[in-house]
Design a protein around this motif. Sequence first.
Motif, mmCIF file in Angstrom:
data_model
loop_
_atom_site.group_PDB
_atom_site.id
_atom_site.type_symbol
_atom_site.label_atom_id
_atom_site.label_comp_id
_atom_site.label_asym_id
_atom_site.label_seq_id
_atom_site.Cartn_x
_atom_site.Cartn_y
_atom_site.Cartn_z
ATOM 1 N N ILE A 1 0.584 -1.345 0.234
ATOM 2 C CA ILE A 1 0.070 -0.305 0.096
ATOM 3 C C ILE A 1 1.057 1.174 -0.052
ATOM 4 C CG2 ILE A 1 -1.508 1.354 1.819
ATOM 5 C CD1 ILE A 1 -3.236 -1.104 1.871
ATOM 6 N N ARG A 2 1.979 1.362 0.849
ATOM 7 C CA ARG A 2 2.954 2.111 1.011
ATOM 8 C C ARG A 2 3.759 2.889 -0.521
ATOM 9 N NH1 ARG A 2 6.644 1.992 3.861
ATOM 10 N NH2 ARG A 2 7.429 3.761 4.631
ATOM 11 N N ALA A 3 4.020 1.132 -1.062
ATOM 12 C CA ALA A 3 4.815 1.682 -2.246
ATOM 13 C C ALA A 3 3.729 2.611 -3.354
ATOM 14 C CB ALA A 3 4.859 0.594 -2.602
ATOM 15 N N ARG A 4 2.064 1.598 -3.691
ATOM 16 C CA ARG A 4 1.516 2.238 -4.508
ATOM 17 C C ARG A 4 1.097 4.349 -3.925
ATOM 18 N NH1 ARG A 4 -3.507 -1.353 -4.789
ATOM 19 N NH2 ARG A 4 -3.568 0.231 -6.915
ATOM 20 N N VAL A 5 1.223 4.163 -2.932
ATOM 21 C CA VAL A 5 0.131 4.789 -2.386
ATOM 22 C C VAL A 5 1.735 6.043 -3.219
ATOM 23 C CG1 VAL A 5 -0.257 7.157 -0.995
ATOM 24 C CG2 VAL A 5 -1.103 5.163 -0.457
ATOM 25 N N ALA A 6 2.510 6.374 -3.217
ATOM 26 C CA ALA A 6 3.778 6.780 -3.486
ATOM 27 C C ALA A 6 3.936 6.762 -5.071
ATOM 28 C CB ALA A 6 5.227 6.654 -2.802
ATOM 29 N N ALA A 7 3.569 5.649 -5.047
ATOM 30 C CA ALA A 7 4.329 5.658 -7.007
ATOM 31 C C ALA A 7 2.661 6.306 -8.044
ATOM 32 C CB ALA A 7 4.342 4.883 -7.406
ATOM 33 N N GLU A 8 1.609 5.808 -7.438
ATOM 34 C CA GLU A 8 0.082 6.505 -8.259
ATOM 35 C C GLU A 8 -0.012 7.754 -7.364
ATOM 36 O OE1 GLU A 8 -2.318 3.470 -7.731
ATOM 37 O OE2 GLU A 8 -1.082 1.923 -7.535
ATOM 38 N N VAL A 9 0.317 8.326 -6.446
ATOM 39 C CA VAL A 9 -0.552 9.636 -5.263
ATOM 40 C C VAL A 9 0.768 10.840 -5.566
ATOM 41 C CG1 VAL A 9 -2.015 10.549 -4.520
ATOM 42 C CG2 VAL A 9 -2.433 8.005 -4.857
ATOM 43 N N GLY A 10 1.407 9.327 -5.275
ATOM 44 C CA GLY A 10 3.038 10.874 -4.927
ATOM 45 C C GLY A 10 3.116 11.571 -3.816
ATOM 46 N N LEU A 11 2.324 10.356 -2.543
ATOM 47 C CA LEU A 11 2.485 10.940 -1.571
ATOM 48 C C LEU A 11 3.269 9.681 -0.448
ATOM 49 C CD1 LEU A 11 -0.509 12.926 -0.987
ATOM 50 C CD2 LEU A 11 0.986 14.357 -0.975
ATOM 51 N N THR A 12 3.443 10.530 0.414
ATOM 52 C CA THR A 12 4.317 9.210 1.288
ATOM 53 C C THR A 12 2.639 8.638 2.173
ATOM 54 O OG1 THR A 12 5.342 10.372 3.312
ATOM 55 C CG2 THR A 12 6.738 9.825 0.729
ATOM 56 N N VAL A 13 2.836 7.933 3.192
ATOM 57 C CA VAL A 13 2.333 6.834 3.717
ATOM 58 C C VAL A 13 3.052 6.411 5.282
ATOM 59 C CG1 VAL A 13 0.430 5.714 5.044
ATOM 60 C CG2 VAL A 13 -0.002 7.308 2.684
ATOM 61 N N SER A 14 2.780 6.702 6.220
ATOM 62 C CA SER A 14 3.312 5.716 7.633
ATOM 63 C C SER A 14 2.491 4.876 8.059
ATOM 64 C CB SER A 14 4.115 7.027 8.806
ATOM 65 O OG SER A 14 4.654 7.277 8.310
ATOM 66 N N ALA A 15 3.148 3.577 8.408
ATOM 67 C CA ALA A 15 2.505 2.220 8.226
ATOM 68 C C ALA A 15 2.122 1.884 9.983
ATOM 69 C CB ALA A 15 1.652 1.843 7.289
ATOM 70 N N GLY A 16 1.230 1.583 10.916
ATOM 71 C CA GLY A 16 1.314 0.490 12.181
ATOM 72 C C GLY A 16 0.774 -0.557 12.022
ATOM 73 N N VAL A 17 1.430 -1.987 12.296
ATOM 74 C CA VAL A 17 0.499 -2.809 12.051
ATOM 75 C C VAL A 17 0.527 -3.851 13.393
ATOM 76 C CG1 VAL A 17 0.584 -5.370 10.319
ATOM 77 C CG2 VAL A 17 1.533 -3.220 9.919
ATOM 78 N N ALA A 18 -1.137 -4.295 13.488
ATOM 79 C CA ALA A 18 -0.591 -4.503 14.586
ATOM 80 C C ALA A 18 -1.613 -5.208 15.436
ATOM 81 C CB ALA A 18 -0.330 -3.878 15.756
ATOM 82 N N PRO A 19 -2.524 -6.082 16.243
ATOM 83 C CA PRO A 19 -3.839 -6.924 16.438
ATOM 84 C C PRO A 19 -5.054 -5.994 16.641
ATOM 85 C CG PRO A 19 -1.681 -7.652 17.760
ATOM 86 C CD PRO A 19 -1.950 -6.314 17.976
ATOM 87 N N ASN A 20 -4.748 -4.796 17.386
ATOM 88 C CA ASN A 20 -5.774 -3.960 17.522
ATOM 89 C C ASN A 20 -5.684 -2.297 17.286
ATOM 90 O OD1 ASN A 20 -5.049 -2.846 19.622
ATOM 91 N ND2 ASN A 20 -5.307 -4.278 20.976
ATOM 92 N N LYS A 21 -6.647 -1.978 16.607
ATOM 93 C CA LYS A 21 -6.368 -0.812 16.219
ATOM 94 C C LYS A 21 -5.823 0.654 17.122
ATOM 95 C CE LYS A 21 -10.751 1.712 15.628
ATOM 96 N NZ LYS A 21 -12.000 1.309 14.897
ATOM 97 N N PHE A 22 -5.738 0.155 18.621
ATOM 98 C CA PHE A 22 -5.235 1.457 19.549
ATOM 99 C C PHE A 22 -3.497 0.646 19.519
ATOM 100 C CE2 PHE A 22 -3.142 -0.013 23.949
ATOM 101 C CZ PHE A 22 -2.086 1.667 23.928
ATOM 102 N N ILE A 23 -3.372 -0.055 19.291
ATOM 103 C CA ILE A 23 -1.059 -0.541 19.443
ATOM 104 C C ILE A 23 -1.571 -0.042 17.563
ATOM 105 C CG2 ILE A 23 0.003 -2.345 18.987
ATOM 106 C CD1 ILE A 23 -1.227 -4.073 20.920
ATOM 107 N N ALA A 24 -1.726 -0.216 16.432
ATOM 108 C CA ALA A 24 -1.562 0.346 14.715
ATOM 109 C C ALA A 24 -1.786 1.711 15.171
ATOM 110 C CB ALA A 24 -2.800 -0.306 14.382
ATOM 111 N N LYS A 25 -1.979 2.655 15.863
ATOM 112 C CA LYS A 25 -2.067 4.037 15.226
ATOM 113 C C LYS A 25 -0.909 4.349 16.104
ATOM 114 C CE LYS A 25 -4.476 8.025 16.606
ATOM 115 N NZ LYS A 25 -4.632 8.274 15.585
ATOM 116 N N ILE A 26 -0.803 3.995 17.008
ATOM 117 C CA ILE A 26 0.833 4.065 18.392
ATOM 118 C C ILE A 26 1.292 3.401 17.002
ATOM 119 C CG2 ILE A 26 2.375 3.164 20.209
ATOM 120 C CD1 ILE A 26 -0.297 3.353 21.828
ATOM 121 N N ALA A 27 1.348 2.455 16.462
ATOM 122 C CA ALA A 27 2.750 1.926 15.743
ATOM 123 C C ALA A 27 2.608 3.043 14.937
ATOM 124 C CB ALA A 27 2.750 0.495 15.577
#
Length: 371
Positions: free
Chosen positions: A126-152
């Motif tokens: 997803i991050r690679a596609r947003v950079a290539a197709e939209v020209g912007l960077t996206v940071s991402a967090g991956v986790a088992p729930n929303k709370f931790i994913a947002k912090i990550a």
Amino acid sequence: MRKIIHCDADCFYASVEMRDDPSLRGVPLAVGGKPDQRGVVATCNYEARAFGVRSAMPSAQAIKLCPDLRIIPASMQRYQEASKRIMAIYRDYTDLVEPLSLDEAYLDVTDSEHCGGSATLIAREIRARVAAEVGLTVSAGVAPNKFIAKIASDWRKPDGMFVVKPADVDAFVAVLPVERLFGVGKVTAEKLRALGIDSCADLRTYSLADLTERFGVFGQRLYERCRGIDTREVSPDRERKSISVETTYTRDLRTLAECETALEPLLRQLGERIERARRSEPVAIAKIFIKIRFADFSRTTAEAGALGVDPVQCRELLAQAVGRKRRPVRLMGVGVRMLEAQATRQLRLFDDWDDVLPLRPPAGDNAPTQT
């Protein structure tokens, strides 16, 4: 075990501006209002942040911190267009996308078959596609729930990714300062520190009963979050809580009459927003409110139960709010709070909700009554 991704575009408005005008790259940049008109910084790039400039900071203060700061007005149409393209990429991987704003969203990819079902690989793609197709960077967090994913997702900003595996949740959360828990502001943090609580590990030494006794219902949230527990689902159809508009004035409003005059365009804008919302979802109004920020930056809100936007009722609430301090007004807002979805469904068994909730234009407006 769920697989949740939290995606957050890096300094979104500023990034769109730098993408569209490369001459803005590498210089301190903010998107917001003019310093001489009491403007506020909506967002800024990392060059500006290095000087201490932050979102929601008065533009005049930002200029003092960074004299070379370039402040440009927002271009919402371009930001919305970029957001739509980004959200479309997210939905290529899952239907469970919960937008939080134009530049931020949760994705539940638990059942996604993309990238062999790997949430880490999906986030990377997803991050690679947003950079290539939209020209912007996206940071991402991956986790088992929303709370931790947002912090990550904040862990390796900008243009980064951080993964918290289920086996690492306990250790990851234990070292977090209590300020990282959603809902813990300055006042709550001070109360916790007075108890000797600086980290989530410290917070775990208190029982659910202790925290509930000291912090009420919020105590249960503290008890769960410091242990990495978050059972909230990713909801593509998040319930709208309120609709509002507000304006910061270049010159203080010094009398109630001036405030009443300024209220009329705000009511028109609010009516337009409610009508736009009604095109895609039921709008069940429960309350109307007036928000005031005085010249000394103190705030107050007056609200009351309502079935629609009644200008007479709004003027009454305005008089209440302004009368509480009798000081010049620098910011004024008006909005509606929504009826809970369950109550809306119950009413729809008996009523045509659109007939129950008339939207009346401000006094003197020649537009027909909208229902």
